[in-house]
Design an enzyme around this catalytic site. Sequence first.
Site, PDB file in Angstrom:
ATOM      1  NE  ARG A 134      50.464  21.430 -57.552  1.00  0.00           N
ATOM      2  CZ  ARG A 134      49.124  21.032 -57.749  1.00  0.00           C
ATOM      3  NH1 ARG A 134      48.029  21.811 -58.053  1.00  0.00           N
ATOM      4  NH2 ARG A 134      48.908  19.664 -57.675  1.00  0.00           N
ATOM      5  CB  THR A 135      52.962  28.998 -56.596  1.00  0.00           C
ATOM      6  OG1 THR A 135      51.935  29.417 -56.229  1.00  0.00           O
ATOM      7  CG2 THR A 135      54.268  30.226 -56.414  1.00  0.00           C
ATOM      8  CG  LEU A 136      55.596  26.800 -61.963  1.00  0.00           C
ATOM      9  CD1 LEU A 136      55.912  26.983 -63.411  1.00  0.00           C
ATOM     10  CD2 LEU A 136      55.636  25.442 -61.325  1.00  0.00           C
TER      11      LEU A 136
END
Length: 227
Positions: A10-12
């Site tokens: 996931r894009t954090l």
Amino acid sequence: LSSMDAPITRTLEPINTGTSVVGITYKDGVLIASDTLVSYGSLSRFRSIQRLVSIGPCLIGASGDYSDFQHITDLLTQKVDEASFHQDGFQYTAPELFEYLCRVMYERRSKVNPYWNRVVMAGSKQGKPFLGCVDLYGTHYASPTVATGYGEQLAQPILRKEWHPDMSLEEAHALLEKCMRVLLYRDCYTINKVQFARIGLDGQTTIEPPAPLTGTRWEAPLTITLP
């Protein structure tokens, strides 16, 4: 590892980001503005990126992750194209596309994989200007004035104080210039290269070429008078 064995990612934290978008309704349409900077972290890396896009019956602009914004524009373009393929005369309105986008943003938030954006959408609704804003959680609202990014703290108070429903295009343009000038002074993630775009009640859009703001003052005062 094969794709089946690879972990889900996931894009954090967004990397390539744009800052404030400011919008206002006037008597004949909606006007929005943003700068053309996309920062790589804290580096002013990409300085000529257009963040205002015309899609079907609406204009959109966004702060936040630029790649996510590109994906959102692709989704909206696909939705508009699907309607035109049927050739039955049906076309989405700006409020309908806005509601669709709100559902998409909420769906991605529910999957813990949000689009890292706050999106502004402009158009018309039943012969009146429409201006809405939705964030990465799917929280959304429609208002005569909107601002994203640092503009929520600095530009929105100015807009709420000086906006009135009978504003002309010239008055709206001057007010947004004032807001962008304040953001230029105070926001370290912006540059003096601003783009304006407007959409009329008839759906006609005009995206102006980027240009520097005029009237900025950078000289230091010779004396400071304390109250």
